[in-house]
Design an enzyme around this catalytic site. Sequence first.
Site, PDB file in Angstrom:
ATOM      1  N   SER A 116       0.846  -1.190   0.000  1.00  0.00           N
ATOM      2  CA  SER A 116       0.000   0.000   0.000  1.00  0.00           C
ATOM      3  C   SER A 116       0.880   1.237   0.000  1.00  0.00           C
ATOM      4  O   SER A 116       2.110   1.153   0.011  1.00  0.00           O
ATOM      5  CB  SER A 116      -0.915   0.011   1.236  1.00  0.00           C
ATOM      6  OG  SER A 116      -0.134   0.113   2.415  1.00  0.00           O
ATOM      7  N   LYS A 117       0.253   2.411   0.005  1.00  0.00           N
ATOM      8  CA  LYS A 117       0.991   3.666  -0.067  1.00  0.00           C
ATOM      9  C   LYS A 117       1.971   3.831   1.084  1.00  0.00           C
ATOM     10  O   LYS A 117       2.987   4.495   0.948  1.00  0.00           O
ATOM     11  CB  LYS A 117       0.011   4.850  -0.081  1.00  0.00           C
ATOM     12  CG  LYS A 117      -0.764   4.979  -1.380  1.00  0.00           C
ATOM     13  CD  LYS A 117      -1.692   6.182  -1.338  1.00  0.00           C
ATOM     14  CE  LYS A 117      -2.471   6.319  -2.642  1.00  0.00           C
ATOM     15  NZ  LYS A 117      -3.396   7.468  -2.612  1.00  0.00           N
ATOM     16  N   ARG A 118       1.671   3.230   2.237  1.00  0.00           N
ATOM     17  CA  ARG A 118       2.570   3.403   3.378  1.00  0.00           C
ATOM     18  C   ARG A 118       3.918   2.711   3.162  1.00  0.00           C
ATOM     19  O   ARG A 118       4.878   2.968   3.891  1.00  0.00           O
ATOM     20  CB  ARG A 118       1.916   2.899   4.664  1.00  0.00           C
ATOM     21  CG  ARG A 118       1.615   1.429   4.682  1.00  0.00           C
ATOM     22  CD  ARG A 118       0.765   1.055   5.892  1.00  0.00           C
ATOM     23  NE  ARG A 118       0.380  -0.337   5.856  1.00  0.00           N
ATOM     24  CZ  ARG A 118       1.146  -1.331   6.269  1.00  0.00           C
ATOM     25  NH1 ARG A 118       2.357  -1.088   6.730  1.00  0.00           N
ATOM     26  NH2 ARG A 118       0.725  -2.585   6.223  1.00  0.00           N
TER      27      ARG A 118
END
Length: 513
Positions: free
Chosen positions: A247-249
């Site tokens: 994911s973006k994290r």
Amino acid sequence: MRFAPSPTGHLHVGNARTALFNWLFARQKGGTMVLRIEDTDVERSEARFEDQLIADLKWLGLDWDEGPDVGGPYIPYRQSDRLELYREQAERLLNERKAYLCFCSEEDLQKERDQAMAEGGQPIYSGKCRTIDPAEAKRRRSTGEACAIRLQIPEHPIRFHDIVHGEVEFSNEVVSDPIILRSNGMPVYNYVVVIDDALMKITHVIRGDDHLSNTPKQVALYEALGWPVPEFAHLSTILGADRERLSKRHGATSIANFRDMGVLPEALVNYLALLGWAPSGGAREIFNLQELVKEFSLERITPSAAVFDMEKLYWLNRQYIKTWPPDQLAAIGVWFFAKAGLVDASDAKWLSAHRVPIVQVSNDLRDWIGQIVALLAPYVDRLEQLPDRAAPVFNYNAKAALAAPDNAEVFGWANTNAVCARFASKILESESASAGQLTPEEFKKIVNEVKAETGAKGKELFHPIRIIITGSHSGPDFDRLIPILEAGSHLHLPKHVLSVRERVEEFAKAQAR
């Protein structure tokens, strides 16, 4: 084969891998590659996302034989343009008693789900509207009462073969009767994807394993419609380094992110291909697209989750940087130097579908940046690092060089002061250096004279000279660096690039303070 993204956001690595595997399989088998836009999520779908994903796919080097931008025999290729077709097939299922009208409100359905969960059951639809007489249901709908259309799941387990996962079976009790057409007339994903795949003659459905649980509903639809069920291949999940879903994290995840970092398309494609697929032999890791087409096999896809390793991607990128066409590397270099404010560039833009950005600069500036890129590219793993690597060219600071802890040892050597003094004297006496036209040959001659006069050699000779010129005792080859500094000093840049003589003068001033 088809790739059918929803234009609700940027193209991410998971979808890009799906597109790549479909493309590889289609090209290897001589099949047809279809791009279909699944935009029935009206609230989230946007034309700009469709444009971006098409551009990103082209940047990766992927193409298609049918799609919204190229046409084909099964137009239209946007689901929002096919609504009447979906409604016709839903009415057909209704007339054949393979589907039924459901009058349950969302509130009724939520109560059912809550009750089922409270009793330890599955939060699935009870199927109570199945018992309504079809004539009565038709009458109620004719009066304007809101209703959806549900598929009637057969009273037997649903089985299908998956190329990656083998034989798969779902109990009909856990599937429940899915809605195929909402009360507002809009079709749902699991319904329209079957209609489109069947009518577009898709023989293989290659997609992420997050769709595995959707497949029994789709298989039931194929059977209800009397259409052949395609071959399925559900690709493993992509995880981050912490083994959680990517994911973006975890950092960059969209194709545009990687492009803007200076990851080359060939490197990214090569890496995506290795996520969940293993080539025969297992040892080789670098493949171009044509080699991937030859080597690819659905049977070599593993069901185990794939871990996205940024360092492995960067390693691959370094290999491709070394072999990329110099003029294209130079164009990307101009882009990154312009973004960093180190060069002025008018009308700078990067059309995602293009391998390189469009930046309007003079030929002299382009050639000069090309020299810098050629010098520094072997030392970066993504091209966005070029401006930082080029700091010794653009941001010379003699005071900082004298104070740098890394240089302290060099200034403690017995010969350093003599080397610095003799080198500075000879540069200041040089006519070509005064004109900003010092050549590598004359520079080498001066260094040899300093060597003879001071007795210094090896690092005792070169480290002090390198600190005077670049601010650091380590760095690129002098033969290539000197022409860059001299030529740069004659260019009109946002910040003047100091010539070798100007650097010697700055160093002498800082040393005298």
